[in-house]
Design a protein around this motif. Structure first.
Motif, PDB file in Angstrom:
ATOM      1  N   VAL A  79     -10.479  33.161 -13.698  1.00 55.33           N
ATOM      2  CA  VAL A  79     -11.853  33.649 -13.601  1.00 55.33           C
ATOM      3  C   VAL A  79     -12.748  32.418 -13.476  1.00 55.33           C
ATOM      4  CG1 VAL A  79     -13.695  34.884 -14.808  1.00 55.33           C
ATOM      5  CG2 VAL A  79     -11.338  35.690 -14.989  1.00 55.33           C
ATOM      6  N   PRO A  80     -13.625  32.391 -12.466  1.00 54.10           N
ATOM      7  CA  PRO A  80     -14.500  31.220 -12.295  1.00 54.10           C
ATOM      8  C   PRO A  80     -15.318  30.949 -13.552  1.00 54.10           C
ATOM      9  CG  PRO A  80     -14.754  32.737 -10.456  1.00 54.10           C
ATOM     10  CD  PRO A  80     -13.900  33.420 -11.473  1.00 54.10           C
ATOM     11  N   ARG A  81     -15.426  29.683 -13.865  1.00 49.54           N
ATOM     12  CA  ARG A  81     -16.158  29.268 -15.063  1.00 49.54           C
ATOM     13  C   ARG A  81     -16.978  28.040 -14.714  1.00 49.54           C
ATOM     14  NH1 ARG A  81     -13.222  27.797 -20.781  1.00 49.54           N
ATOM     15  NH2 ARG A  81     -15.094  27.090 -21.832  1.00 49.54           N
ATOM     16  N   GLN A  82     -18.289  28.122 -14.902  1.00 48.50           N
ATOM     17  CA  GLN A  82     -19.195  27.045 -14.540  1.00 48.50           C
ATOM     18  C   GLN A  82     -19.568  26.148 -15.711  1.00 48.50           C
ATOM     19  OE1 GLN A  82     -19.978  26.756 -11.275  1.00 48.50           O
ATOM     20  NE2 GLN A  82     -18.709  28.560 -10.920  1.00 48.50           N
ATOM     21  N   ARG A  83     -19.327  26.612 -16.940  1.00 47.88           N
ATOM     22  CA  ARG A  83     -19.807  25.895 -18.119  1.00 47.88           C
ATOM     23  C   ARG A  83     -18.679  25.676 -19.120  1.00 47.88           C
ATOM     24  NH1 ARG A  83     -25.441  29.095 -19.243  1.00 47.88           N
ATOM     25  NH2 ARG A  83     -26.264  28.779 -17.175  1.00 47.88           N
ATOM     26  N   GLN A  84     -18.881  24.712 -20.006  1.00 49.85           N
ATOM     27  CA  GLN A  84     -17.920  24.462 -21.082  1.00 49.85           C
ATOM     28  C   GLN A  84     -18.005  25.517 -22.164  1.00 49.85           C
ATOM     29  OE1 GLN A  84     -15.330  22.501 -20.100  1.00 49.85           O
ATOM     30  NE2 GLN A  84     -15.353  21.750 -22.176  1.00 49.85           N
ATOM     31  N   THR A  85     -19.174  26.135 -22.348  1.00 52.96           N
ATOM     32  CA  THR A  85     -19.347  27.206 -23.327  1.00 52.96           C
ATOM     33  C   THR A  85     -19.755  28.468 -22.589  1.00 52.96           C
ATOM     34  OG1 THR A  85     -20.043  25.640 -25.027  1.00 52.96           O
ATOM     35  CG2 THR A  85     -20.600  27.956 -25.392  1.00 52.96           C
ATOM     36  N   VAL A  86     -18.995  29.550 -22.809  1.00 49.91           N
ATOM     37  CA  VAL A  86     -19.309  30.831 -22.179  1.00 49.91           C
ATOM     38  C   VAL A  86     -19.304  31.930 -23.233  1.00 49.91           C
ATOM     39  CG1 VAL A  86     -18.423  30.212 -19.894  1.00 49.91           C
ATOM     40  CG2 VAL A  86     -16.881  31.245 -21.552  1.00 49.91           C
ATOM     41  N   ALA A  87     -20.021  33.016 -22.944  1.00 57.12           N
ATOM     42  CA  ALA A  87     -20.061  34.182 -23.823  1.00 57.12           C
ATOM     43  C   ALA A  87     -19.309  35.310 -23.141  1.00 57.12           C
ATOM     44  CB  ALA A  87     -21.509  34.595 -24.086  1.00 57.12           C
ATOM     45  N   LEU A  88     -18.280  35.819 -23.805  1.00 59.17           N
ATOM     46  CA  LEU A  88     -17.480  36.912 -23.262  1.00 59.17           C
ATOM     47  C   LEU A  88     -17.936  38.244 -23.838  1.00 59.17           C
ATOM     48  CD1 LEU A  88     -13.935  35.274 -23.476  1.00 59.17           C
ATOM     49  CD2 LEU A  88     -15.478  35.381 -21.510  1.00 59.17           C
ATOM     50  N   CYS A  89     -18.045  39.235 -22.970  1.00 60.49           N
ATOM     51  CA  CYS A  89     -18.512  40.570 -23.360  1.00 60.49           C
ATOM     52  C   CYS A  89     -17.508  41.259 -24.286  1.00 60.49           C
ATOM     53  CB  CYS A  89     -18.699  41.414 -22.097  1.00 60.49           C
ATOM     54  SG  CYS A  89     -19.169  43.123 -22.426  1.00 60.49           S
ATOM     55  N   ARG A  90     -18.034  41.894 -25.336  1.00 59.18           N
ATOM     56  CA  ARG A  90     -17.214  42.741 -26.210  1.00 59.18           C
ATOM     57  C   ARG A  90     -17.627  44.196 -26.156  1.00 59.18           C
ATOM     58  NH1 ARG A  90     -16.324  41.297 -32.186  1.00 59.18           N
ATOM     59  NH2 ARG A  90     -18.552  40.942 -32.223  1.00 59.18           N
ATOM     60  N   CYS A  91     -18.839  44.477 -25.671  1.00 56.20           N
ATOM     61  CA  CYS A  91     -19.326  45.855 -25.696  1.00 56.20           C
ATOM     62  C   CYS A  91     -18.823  46.674 -24.506  1.00 56.20           C
ATOM     63  CB  CYS A  91     -20.856  45.882 -25.738  1.00 56.20           C
ATOM     64  SG  CYS A  91     -21.672  45.447 -24.175  1.00 56.20           S
ATOM     65  N   GLY A  92     -18.398  45.999 -23.449  1.00 61.54           N
ATOM     66  CA  GLY A  92     -17.891  46.692 -22.268  1.00 61.54           C
ATOM     67  C   GLY A  92     -18.966  47.115 -21.281  1.00 61.54           C
ATOM     68  N   ALA A  93     -20.225  46.832 -21.565  1.00 58.13           N
ATOM     69  CA  ALA A  93     -21.317  47.302 -20.713  1.00 58.13           C
ATOM     70  C   ALA A  93     -21.919  46.218 -19.818  1.00 58.13           C
ATOM     71  CB  ALA A  93     -22.405  47.921 -21.568  1.00 58.13           C
ATOM     72  N   SER A  94     -21.453  44.996 -19.913  1.00 56.22           N
ATOM     73  CA  SER A  94     -22.013  43.906 -19.115  1.00 56.22           C
ATOM     74  C   SER A  94     -21.784  44.148 -17.627  1.00 56.22           C
ATOM     75  CB  SER A  94     -21.364  42.578 -19.516  1.00 56.22           C
ATOM     76  OG  SER A  94     -21.785  41.547 -18.652  1.00 56.22           O
ATOM     77  N   ALA A  95     -22.758  43.789 -16.831  1.00 55.80           N
ATOM     78  CA  ALA A  95     -22.642  43.905 -15.375  1.00 55.80           C
ATOM     79  C   ALA A  95     -21.908  42.699 -14.777  1.00 55.80           C
ATOM     80  CB  ALA A  95     -24.024  44.037 -14.742  1.00 55.80           C
ATOM     81  N   ILE A  96     -21.666  41.680 -15.595  1.00 57.26           N
ATOM     82  CA  ILE A  96     -21.003  40.475 -15.086  1.00 57.26           C
ATOM     83  C   ILE A  96     -19.717  40.183 -15.864  1.00 57.26           C
ATOM     84  CG2 ILE A  96     -23.100  39.442 -14.125  1.00 57.26           C
ATOM     85  CD1 ILE A  96     -23.251  37.682 -16.666  1.00 57.26           C
ATOM     86  N   LYS A  97     -19.010  41.234 -16.281  1.00 58.47           N
ATOM     87  CA  LYS A  97     -17.768  41.071 -17.035  1.00 58.47           C
ATOM     88  C   LYS A  97     -16.823  40.130 -16.308  1.00 58.47           C
ATOM     89  CE  LYS A  97     -17.622  45.573 -17.568  1.00 58.47           C
ATOM     90  NZ  LYS A  97     -17.519  46.911 -17.765  1.00 58.47           N
ATOM     91  N   PRO A  98     -16.120  39.280 -17.012  1.00 61.29           N
ATOM     92  CA  PRO A  98     -15.893  39.304 -18.444  1.00 61.29           C
ATOM     93  C   PRO A  98     -17.003  38.633 -19.248  1.00 61.29           C
ATOM     94  CG  PRO A  98     -14.645  37.494 -17.541  1.00 61.29           C
ATOM     95  CD  PRO A  98     -15.321  38.206 -16.385  1.00 61.29           C
ATOM     96  N   TYR A  99     -18.029  38.155 -18.564  1.00 67.69           N
ATOM     97  CA  TYR A  99     -19.098  37.435 -19.255  1.00 67.69           C
ATOM     98  C   TYR A  99     -20.165  38.383 -19.783  1.00 67.69           C
ATOM     99  CZ  TYR A  99     -16.737  33.566 -17.061  1.00 67.69           C
ATOM    100  OH  TYR A  99     -15.775  32.676 -16.683  1.00 67.69           O
TER     101      TYR A  99
END
Length: 81
Positions: free
Chosen positions: A38-58
């Motif tokens: 999965v493309p990753r642009q940053r050293q720190t990322v936030a991963l979705c846990r609620c399942g509702a994000s439009a940019i999953k897995p972020y």
């Protein structure tokens, strides 16, 4: 473990935020269930846990809008059989 990997491991962490995302900091690979990176642009990322994000897995902050909770709310009717 080589020295570079060891140094980055000491700066790596996974933090589970209450009612929010999982913060991943450091040298981790994020892959799909089929193993594709999965493309990753940053050293720190936030991963979705609620399942509702439009940019999953972020995470995109939608957990706040839907009032996602990671622990039961006291007095919730579903908790009383």
């Amino acid at each position: 473990m080589n020295q570079d990997r060891q140094d980055s491991a000491s700066n790596s962490s996974i933090i589970v935020c209450p009612d929010g995302p999982i913060l991943v900091r450091g040298d981790f690979d994020i892959v799909t269930p089929s193993g594709e990176p999965v493309p990753r642009q940053r050293q720190t990322v936030a991963l979705c846990r609620c399942g509702a994000s439009a940019i999953k897995p972020y995470c995109d902050g939608t957990h706040k809008l839907i009032k996602f909770r990671t622990s039961p709310v006291p007095g919730d009717a579903d908790l009383n059989p």
